[in-house]
Design a protein around this motif. Structure first.
Motif, mmCIF file in Angstrom:
data_model
loop_
_atom_site.group_PDB
_atom_site.id
_atom_site.type_symbol
_atom_site.label_atom_id
_atom_site.label_comp_id
_atom_site.label_asym_id
_atom_site.label_seq_id
_atom_site.Cartn_x
_atom_site.Cartn_y
_atom_site.Cartn_z
ATOM 1 N N LYS A 135 0.848 -1.188 0.000
ATOM 2 C CA LYS A 135 0.000 0.000 0.000
ATOM 3 C C LYS A 135 0.892 1.249 0.000
ATOM 4 C CE LYS A 135 -0.671 -0.031 5.015
ATOM 5 N NZ LYS A 135 -1.638 0.033 6.114
ATOM 6 N N PRO A 136 0.463 2.328 -0.684
ATOM 7 C CA PRO A 136 -0.774 2.410 -1.455
ATOM 8 C C PRO A 136 -0.785 1.379 -2.583
ATOM 9 C CG PRO A 136 0.671 4.228 -2.000
ATOM 10 C CD PRO A 136 1.288 3.545 -0.830
ATOM 11 N N SER A 177 -10.776 -1.405 2.891
ATOM 12 C CA SER A 177 -11.671 -0.264 2.667
ATOM 13 C C SER A 177 -10.964 1.070 2.870
ATOM 14 C CB SER A 177 -12.877 -0.352 3.612
ATOM 15 O OG SER A 177 -12.463 -0.273 4.970
ATOM 16 N N SER A 178 -9.672 1.031 3.175
ATOM 17 C CA SER A 178 -8.926 2.265 3.452
ATOM 18 C C SER A 178 -8.579 3.008 2.157
ATOM 19 C CB SER A 178 -7.632 1.935 4.208
ATOM 20 O OG SER A 178 -6.727 1.244 3.361
ATOM 21 N N GLU A 179 -8.129 4.252 2.307
ATOM 22 C CA GLU A 179 -7.760 5.068 1.152
ATOM 23 C C GLU A 179 -6.597 4.478 0.377
ATOM 24 O OE1 GLU A 179 -7.022 9.050 2.324
ATOM 25 O OE2 GLU A 179 -9.098 9.444 2.946
ATOM 26 N N SER A 182 -7.818 2.761 -2.862
ATOM 27 C CA SER A 182 -8.821 3.573 -3.553
ATOM 28 C C SER A 182 -9.127 3.050 -4.957
ATOM 29 C CB SER A 182 -8.358 5.024 -3.632
ATOM 30 O OG SER A 182 -7.115 5.128 -4.312
ATOM 31 N N ASN A 183 -8.194 2.297 -5.557
ATOM 32 C CA ASN A 183 -8.431 1.741 -6.892
ATOM 33 C C ASN A 183 -9.224 0.449 -6.866
ATOM 34 O OD1 ASN A 183 -6.966 3.748 -8.307
ATOM 35 N ND2 ASN A 183 -5.041 2.711 -7.821
ATOM 36 N N GLN A 217 -19.328 0.463 1.008
ATOM 37 C CA GLN A 217 -18.703 1.112 -0.153
ATOM 38 C C GLN A 217 -19.176 0.529 -1.470
ATOM 39 O OE1 GLN A 217 -14.474 0.674 0.523
ATOM 40 N NE2 GLN A 217 -14.398 2.330 2.038
#
Length: 223
Positions: A135-136, A177-179, A182-183, A217
């Protein structure tokens, strides 16, 4: 072994299964310095592990899988005590953080549940593996193909406490579910339940309740 999209000798898709003693010659060939197959541009790696796989050869093979890999499928050995130990050892060798460009990941795993699905245990090694994703993340799709075992309600699923099992789901839900993800547009759980099984709805509902952030989400789909 299946290979597609060859450019000269540079393979882009590699699929290996049943890598037991009878296939070690193939592994030896792939990891040999003079092997004509170049894996440096590999984009997709599909690997179905065998309990008899040579661990050192497996590590050598992983060492030449490029960090630019985009699609990964991993199926561990069948569920036995010995295979669980080998499966976890192989998972630890993957070092998923090496692959920051993953777009899709398919993992074969298993769930343990009480007969009425009031409790569902998510396997420890699966949680460890998934939580090691970089991550990211560039991950767009995560698929978990889940075999399942049911236990009579008067038996324990495992010696672990209920809190530990629930926290395993909660950690995964919070992580995905974290930022950092995001993809990620879809988390697909394929349950190995027979059509029309009376377990289908309670199993689906119990899992959805433990992955409530992903469900909120709109990313969770249980098949």
């Amino acid at each position: 072994m299946h290979g597609h999209s060859l450019t000269g000798s540079r393979l882009q898709t590699l699929s290996l299964s049943s890598m037991g003693p009878d296939r070690h010659e193939l592994l030896k060939w792939l990891i040999h310095p003079e092997c004509p197959i170049d894996l440096r541009e590999l984009k997709e790696f599909i690997f179905h592990a065998d309990i008899e796989i040579d661990h050192k050869m497996f590590c050598r093979l992983l060492s030449i899988i490029p960090s630019t890999l985009e699609h990964l499928t991993y199926r561990p050995p069948p569920q036995t005590i010995r295979a669980n130990a080998m499966g976890l050892r192989l998972l630890n060798d993957f070092h998923l953080s090496r692959f920051p460009h993953l777009r899709s990941f398919t993992l074969y795993t298993h769930l343990s549940a009480r007969e009425e699905f009031s409790e569902i245990g998510f396997s420890n090694w699966s949680a460890i593996f998934l939580l090691s994703l970089p991550k990211p993340s560039t991950l767009e799709s995560l698929r978990m193909r889940c075999n399942w075992n049911t236990f009579a309600s008067n038996r324990f699923i495992s010696p672990e406490s209920d809190d530990v099992r629930l926290r395993r789901w909660e950690d995964l839900d919070s992580f995905l579910s974290s930022e950092a993800f995001s993809n990620l547009s879809g988390v697909f759980l394929h349950l190995a339940l027979e059509d029309g099984s009376r377990y289908k709805d309670p199993c689906r509902d119990a899992i959805a309740g433990r992955l409530h952030r992903l469900q909120r989400q709109g990313k969770l789909l249980i098949l």
